[in-house]
Design a protein around this motif. Sequence first.
Motif, PDB file in Angstrom:
ATOM      1  N   SER A  94      95.020  29.088  14.554  1.00  0.00           N
ATOM      2  CA  SER A  94      93.765  29.281  15.270  1.00  0.00           C
ATOM      3  C   SER A  94      93.930  28.895  16.734  1.00  0.00           C
ATOM      4  CB  SER A  94      92.658  28.443  14.632  1.00  0.00           C
ATOM      5  OG  SER A  94      92.950  27.067  14.784  1.00  0.00           O
ATOM      6  N   HIS A 117      95.351  24.965  21.266  1.00  0.00           N
ATOM      7  CA  HIS A 117      94.890  24.049  22.307  1.00  0.00           C
ATOM      8  C   HIS A 117      95.345  22.621  21.991  1.00  0.00           C
ATOM      9  CE1 HIS A 117      92.320  22.630  25.552  1.00  0.00           C
ATOM     10  NE2 HIS A 117      91.871  21.684  24.722  1.00  0.00           N
ATOM     11  N   GLN A 118      95.278  22.251  20.719  1.00  0.00           N
ATOM     12  CA  GLN A 118      95.701  20.913  20.294  1.00  0.00           C
ATOM     13  C   GLN A 118      97.208  20.734  20.491  1.00  0.00           C
ATOM     14  OE1 GLN A 118      95.392  20.095  16.059  1.00  0.00           O
ATOM     15  NE2 GLN A 118      94.812  17.958  16.473  1.00  0.00           N
ATOM     16  N   LEU A 119      97.989  21.747  20.109  1.00  0.00           N
ATOM     17  CA  LEU A 119      99.448  21.676  20.269  1.00  0.00           C
ATOM     18  C   LEU A 119      99.843  21.587  21.744  1.00  0.00           C
ATOM     19  CD1 LEU A 119     100.572  24.317  17.610  1.00  0.00           C
ATOM     20  CD2 LEU A 119     100.848  21.824  17.474  1.00  0.00           C
ATOM     21  N   LYS A 120      99.142  22.335  22.569  1.00  0.00           N
ATOM     22  CA  LYS A 120      99.428  22.296  24.016  1.00  0.00           C
ATOM     23  C   LYS A 120      99.153  20.906  24.576  1.00  0.00           C
ATOM     24  CE  LYS A 120      97.733  24.294  28.354  1.00  0.00           C
ATOM     25  NZ  LYS A 120      96.667  23.459  28.812  1.00  0.00           N
ATOM     26  N   ALA A 121      98.054  20.305  24.186  1.00  0.00           N
ATOM     27  CA  ALA A 121      97.726  18.957  24.652  1.00  0.00           C
ATOM     28  C   ALA A 121      98.769  17.943  24.188  1.00  0.00           C
ATOM     29  CB  ALA A 121      96.335  18.567  24.162  1.00  0.00           C
ATOM     30  N   GLN A 122      99.226  18.077  22.940  1.00  0.00           N
ATOM     31  CA  GLN A 122     100.254  17.173  22.426  1.00  0.00           C
ATOM     32  C   GLN A 122     101.551  17.319  23.225  1.00  0.00           C
ATOM     33  OE1 GLN A 122     100.823  17.899  18.264  1.00  0.00           O
ATOM     34  NE2 GLN A 122      98.707  17.301  17.695  1.00  0.00           N
ATOM     35  N   ASP A 137     101.194  15.680  26.657  1.00  0.00           N
ATOM     36  CA  ASP A 137     101.188  14.214  26.555  1.00  0.00           C
ATOM     37  C   ASP A 137     102.593  13.679  26.360  1.00  0.00           C
ATOM     38  OD1 ASP A 137      98.475  14.027  26.898  1.00  0.00           O
ATOM     39  OD2 ASP A 137      98.008  13.985  24.744  1.00  0.00           O
ATOM     40  N   PRO A 181      91.881  26.872  18.492  1.00  0.00           N
ATOM     41  CA  PRO A 181      91.763  25.417  18.653  1.00  0.00           C
ATOM     42  C   PRO A 181      93.065  24.689  18.323  1.00  0.00           C
ATOM     43  CG  PRO A 181      89.813  26.283  17.577  1.00  0.00           C
ATOM     44  CD  PRO A 181      90.813  27.399  17.634  1.00  0.00           C
ATOM     45  N   ARG A 182      93.805  25.215  17.341  1.00  0.00           N
ATOM     46  CA  ARG A 182      95.075  24.566  16.983  1.00  0.00           C
ATOM     47  C   ARG A 182      96.089  24.713  18.114  1.00  0.00           C
ATOM     48  NH1 ARG A 182      97.697  20.418  15.254  1.00  0.00           N
ATOM     49  NH2 ARG A 182      99.723  20.918  14.282  1.00  0.00           N
ATOM     50  N   LEU A 198     106.375  22.458  19.559  1.00  0.00           N
ATOM     51  CA  LEU A 198     105.799  22.161  20.869  1.00  0.00           C
ATOM     52  C   LEU A 198     106.598  22.844  21.981  1.00  0.00           C
ATOM     53  CD1 LEU A 198     104.815  18.383  20.526  1.00  0.00           C
ATOM     54  CD2 LEU A 198     103.445  20.431  20.065  1.00  0.00           C
TER      55      LEU A 198
END
Length: 243
Positions: free
Chosen positions: A217, A222-227, A230, A219-220, A193
């Motif tokens: 990918s 994007h998911q890591l950035k959101a995590q 948070d 999308p992955r 992260l």
Amino acid sequence: MNYAPRSFAAARAYRDDTADRIRRFLPMVRRLAWHVHGSGRAGIDLEDLIQAGLVALTECSQKHTGQTEDGFAAYAKLRVRGAMVDLIRRTAPMSRSAADRRRTLRDHTESLSCALGRQPTEGELAEAMGLTLADLADLRAAAEPLRFETIDDAYSESSMAFADDRPDSFALLADEETRHVVGAAIAALPERLQMVIQLYFVEELNLAEIAAVLEVSVPRVHQLKAQALDKLRSLLGDGFEVV
């Protein structure tokens, strides 16, 4: 003892002519005093300038032998203003070189005034001194006396002369503290992260470029950035806005 009546009459006429000139040119002395006093030279009273001007006007009236009144007016104006400026110069600190430059300007100005019967223009004075107008302006500026004013008298919050776009000490300390807290929060994130935060916010890579670096990918990413965001919000608390 015998006195010649003609001598008394001549002396009386001489005094009357001088007094008449002083009365007629007194408004000029006051105007010049207001002008010199209002040009930013602190430390001199207006009445002192008027008194110096009157002394110079009296001397001009007694010594001037020109035939025309216009010639006397130009001569008197030059001498009166010179007396006022000299009064300021005597009360203001000035280097020797500045005093020499001022003397040079005054001598050339008086010489031209006598030759022309009026005060010379800046162009005429520059030509007589072998200077350009820009050089003459620089010479005048270099001949000005130094001025010292208390900061309380000179300071104004509305003056651009005191404007400073640098942050104040409190802002610098607050910014330093913010960087320290944010840096500690990022260091507490998992390494992957941290990498996403570094690549996105510091290196300014887009999601596709980060996906290529991490070999995952989009999308992955994007998911890591959101995590990561948070977790930073949780670590930093309500005092920080993380977007």
